[in-house]
Write an enzyme that holds these catalytic residues in place. Structure first.
Site: not given
Ligand code: GRF
Length: 202
Positions: A92, A95, A111
């Site tokens: 989250m 970078l 994404h």
């Molecule tokens: C996923 O929907 C991904 O696309 C986004 O964040 C979410 C992460 O889910 N970047 P997880 O931690 O892999 O279950």
């Protein structure tokens, strides 16, 4: 067969991490996860890595004075694991050059939208509210700008009339798991060329 060494960066649930780990274990993805790094000590993803016996490293942003030293620590943990490709899976944070400069062209992200539509948080909610009939997911190279790097692969998911944010997110997530594994397998086996924004493989 040679297996590409991966570092996976996470912050939360870890379902994409789990899909990658399962793909590596089954042989579907000719790669191995050398290290899982989390900026969040409470991330469920860390438990998933533990279950698979994968090395885990926690690197908290608050332990560093500035973003560059935090990113340098992330990069060192990746390099110590011998990572050849860095996969962001629900990591989250944006970078910057202190990290990306150490892995040029070797950092990818997934994404939950068909980029360039709906970058940022709550992509599935944005898609529903906009009223698109087709949503989906994207794997792209990571650049300093959020969700904006060259696109490697995408998969479409139909939006149903009675979809909620949750139901749509679930169907997109199922495709994310497939797409991320397939894309890592592709990068492990193909020659990848990036010309401007266009990514081709041979
Ligand atoms: C996923 O929907 C991904 O696309 C986004 O964040 C979410 C992460 O889910 N970047 P997880 O931690 O892999 O279950």
């Amino acid at each position: 067969m040679r297996r590409l060494k991966l570092a996976v960066l996470v912050s939360g649930r870890g379902s994409n991490l789990e899909a990658i780990l399962e793909g590596c274990a089954s042989g579907e993805v000719p790669a191995e996860v050398a290290v899982v790094i989390s900026d969040n000590p409470g991330a469920a993803a860390l438990d998933k890595a533990g279950t698979h016996g994968i090395k885990r490293v926690i690197i908290k942003r608050a332990s560093f004075q500035d973003r560059d030293s935090f990113e340098a620590a992330l990069a060192e943990a990746c390099q110590e694991g011998g990572a050849e490709l860095v996969c962001l899976a629900g990591f989250m944070r944006l970078l910057g050059p202190a990290f990306l400069g150490r892995f040029p062209g070797r950092v990818i992200n997934i994404h939950p939208s068909l980029l360039p539509s709906f970058p940022g948080l709550h992509a599935q909610r944005q898609a529903l509210e906009y009223g698109v009939r087709v949503a989906g997911c994207t794997v792209h190279f990571v650049t300093e700008e959020m969700d904006a790097g060259p696109i490697i692969a995408q998969r479409a998911v139909e939006v149903l009339a009675d979809d909620t944010e949750e139901s749509l997110s679930q169907r997109i997530l199922a495709q994310e798991h497939r797409l991320y594994k397939e894309t890592i397998a592709l990068l492990a086996t193909a020659q990848v060329t990036v010309a401007g924004r266009r990514v081709t493989t041979s």
